[in-house]
Design a protein around this motif. Structure first.
Motif, PDB file in Angstrom:
ATOM      1  N   THR A 162      -4.923  -3.713   4.494  1.00 37.50           N
ATOM      2  CA  THR A 162      -5.776  -3.804   3.306  1.00 37.50           C
ATOM      3  C   THR A 162      -6.595  -4.857   3.353  1.00 37.50           C
ATOM      4  O   THR A 162      -5.948  -6.121   3.280  1.00 37.50           O
ATOM      5  CB  THR A 162      -4.795  -3.611   2.203  1.00 37.50           C
ATOM      6  OG1 THR A 162      -3.871  -2.543   2.145  1.00 37.50           O
ATOM      7  CG2 THR A 162      -5.654  -3.270   0.860  1.00 37.50           C
ATOM      8  N   ASP A 180      -3.860  -2.399  -5.877  1.00 41.19           N
ATOM      9  CA  ASP A 180      -3.125  -3.044  -4.370  1.00 41.19           C
ATOM     10  C   ASP A 180      -4.070  -3.685  -3.833  1.00 41.19           C
ATOM     11  O   ASP A 180      -5.445  -3.357  -3.433  1.00 41.19           O
ATOM     12  CB  ASP A 180      -2.876  -1.789  -3.772  1.00 41.19           C
ATOM     13  CG  ASP A 180      -2.459  -1.961  -2.277  1.00 41.19           C
ATOM     14  OD1 ASP A 180      -1.893  -3.012  -2.005  1.00 41.19           O
ATOM     15  OD2 ASP A 180      -2.945  -1.116  -1.101  1.00 41.19           O
ATOM     16  N   SER A 199       0.800  -1.432   0.088  1.00 41.55           N
ATOM     17  CA  SER A 199       0.042   0.150   0.202  1.00 41.55           C
ATOM     18  C   SER A 199       0.875   1.417  -0.034  1.00 41.55           C
ATOM     19  O   SER A 199       0.486   2.337  -0.576  1.00 41.55           O
ATOM     20  CB  SER A 199      -0.960  -0.093   1.475  1.00 41.55           C
ATOM     21  OG  SER A 199      -1.853  -1.081   1.126  1.00 41.55           O
TER      22      SER A 199
HETATM   23 MG   LIG Z   1      -1.871  -2.725   2.109  1.00 43.27          MG
END
Ligand SMILES: [Mg+2]
Ligand SMILES: Nc1nc2c(ncn2[C@@H]2O[C@H](COP(=O)(O)OP(=O)(O)OP(=O)(O)O)[C@@H](O)[C@H]2O)c(=O)[nH]1
Length: 393
Positions: free
Chosen positions: A34, A75, A14
């Motif tokens: 994430t 991502d 990220s």
């Molecule tokens: Mg991440």
């Protein structure tokens, strides 16, 4: 064109994404920060065609002859060993990354995170283990697609409702796999002469490994290189490796936005402007020492390598007025397109508008002023005017 970021939890995916897309996203020193994918736009860096014509033009994506061409970056959630069996967040990350044509595998080269992504003292985890398990999880994800359907596929072959290549290509069509590619992989794996009913589990694995490499090539971003005591470890990694410091790139991008420095992503140095505070100058000097160690932050180099080397794409500039190098609104060299090597003038037309390709008459290579046909193969940096009986839209 879409690039996916792939890797173990907590390696800096990220941070890479945030720096490359200049978008704020959650970043944290713990696994699974994430969960839902982040999608954004970043740029690959190339030479602008304005250099060839020695003209100066106003384009937000051209800086002194350095052209930034947009690409999509995604991502996704991190993974841990056993993801294909549902460990961690399971395979969700791979479903999210399925649109990507190429993957950048972000590795914590400094060994500051264990195999589960938990923080550990630098150098206490072997990053080579991560390189291996992440690629193997990816291969096993491919394998599961085939495993699930294998008995059904064998029945189709026996009943002659499908051939092996048709059947496999259909199962992987969501990943853009075509029959000719399946045939190539069958030959390369040596399985072309073996009856499908006799394929062992390891035959299926060797087949999907080659298929995966061809459909979703991976390049390695050796991240957190700033914390790595012995960078010679990268020599032990097979395949192409780019040394990276996503955190340094993030800081530089923020400093550019705040008008503190002059820096173009991919540069090996930057110039501090007068308005930086002593603390800001100190933080920037730390980044300078990182650049001294790894030359560039590696973020731009990884993106460029993925597009121009791994995928072998070229950049082409379509224009409508070959004398003025403009589009119909008078903008000079307005657009730069990324196309696979081997693309023709008609392929370029089709990326602009299907009608333009349908009514294709001829094209003009603006640099040489020569008229070219629909099947003419384009080169990197070409500036092309398309002449068609049908206009776009
Ligand atoms: Mg991440
Ligand atoms: N020193 C250093 N730290 C970094 C670098 N890149 C990321 N980090 C740090 O590593 C930690 C994890 O960063 P993230 O970007 O959240 O990692 P991730 O891979 O997205 O993690 P998950 O989403 O949890 O899988 C954060 O504390 C970052 O500040 C780097 O290049 N150098």
């Amino acid at each position: 064109m879409q690039i996916g970021l792939l890797g173990k939890a907590n390696v800096g995916k990220s941070t890479f994404f945030s720096a490359a897309t200049e978008t704020a996203v959650p970043i944290g020193n713990y696994p699974f920060t994430t969960i839902e994918p982040n999608v954004g736009v970043t740029y690959v860096r190339t030479k602008c065609a304005c250099k060839h014509f020695t003209i100066v033009h106003q384009n937000p994506h051209c800086m002194n002859g350095i052209r930034l061409v947009p690409v999509k970056l995604i991502d996704v959630a991190g993974l841990v060993p056993g993801a294909h069996e549902g460990k961690g967040l399971g395979n969700k990350f791979l479903d999210d990354a399925r649109q990507a044509e190429v993957l950048i595998h972000v590795v914590d080269i400094a060994g500051t995170t264990d195999i589960q992504g938990q923080p550990v003292p630098a150098g206490t985890h072997d990053p080579l283990e991560d390189v291996e398990f992440v690629e193997s999880e990816f291969d096993l994800w491919f394998k599961q697609i085939l495993d699930r359907e294998w008995q059904k596929l064998l029945r189709e072959i026996t009943q002659k409702t499908a051939t092996l290549t048709e059947g496999i290509a259909r199962r992987f069509s969501g990943l853009g796999v075509k029959e000719f590619l399946v045939s190539e992989v069958l030959k390369e794996s040596g399985l072309v002469t073996k009856k499908p009913a006799e394929w062992s589990d390891s035959d299926i694995l060797s087949f999907v490994r080659i298929l995966r490499k061809k459909t979703k090539p991976i390049l390695i971003a050796a991240n957190k290189a700033d914390l790595c005591k012995d960078l010679s470890i990268v020599e032990k990694i097979k395949g192409h490796v780019v040394l990276c410091s996503a955190e340094s790139e993030l800081l530089l991008r923020k400093a550019v936005k705040a008008n503190l420095i002059k820096y173009v992503p991919g540069d090996s140095s930057f110039e501090v402007q007068g308005n930086a505070t002593p603390q800001q100058k100190q933080a920037l000097e730390l980044v300078r020492t990182v650049l001294g160690k790894i030359k560039t932050t590696g973020i731009q180099q990884a993106l460029n390598h993925a597009v121009f080397e791994t995928l072998k794409f070229i950049t082409v500039y379509p224009v409508e007025d070959e004398a003025k190098l403009t589009n119909k609104d008078g903008v000079v060299l307005p657009d730069a397109r990324l196309l696979p090597l081997g693309s023709t003038a008609r392929d370029l037309a089709a990326t602009i508008h299907a009608d333009l390709a349908k009514g294709f008459l001829h094209a003009v290579d603006v640099k040489t002023k020569q008229r070219i046909g629909a099947d003419h193969i384009l080169k990197d940096g070409d500036v092309i005017k398309i002449v068609s009986t049908m206009s776009r839209g």
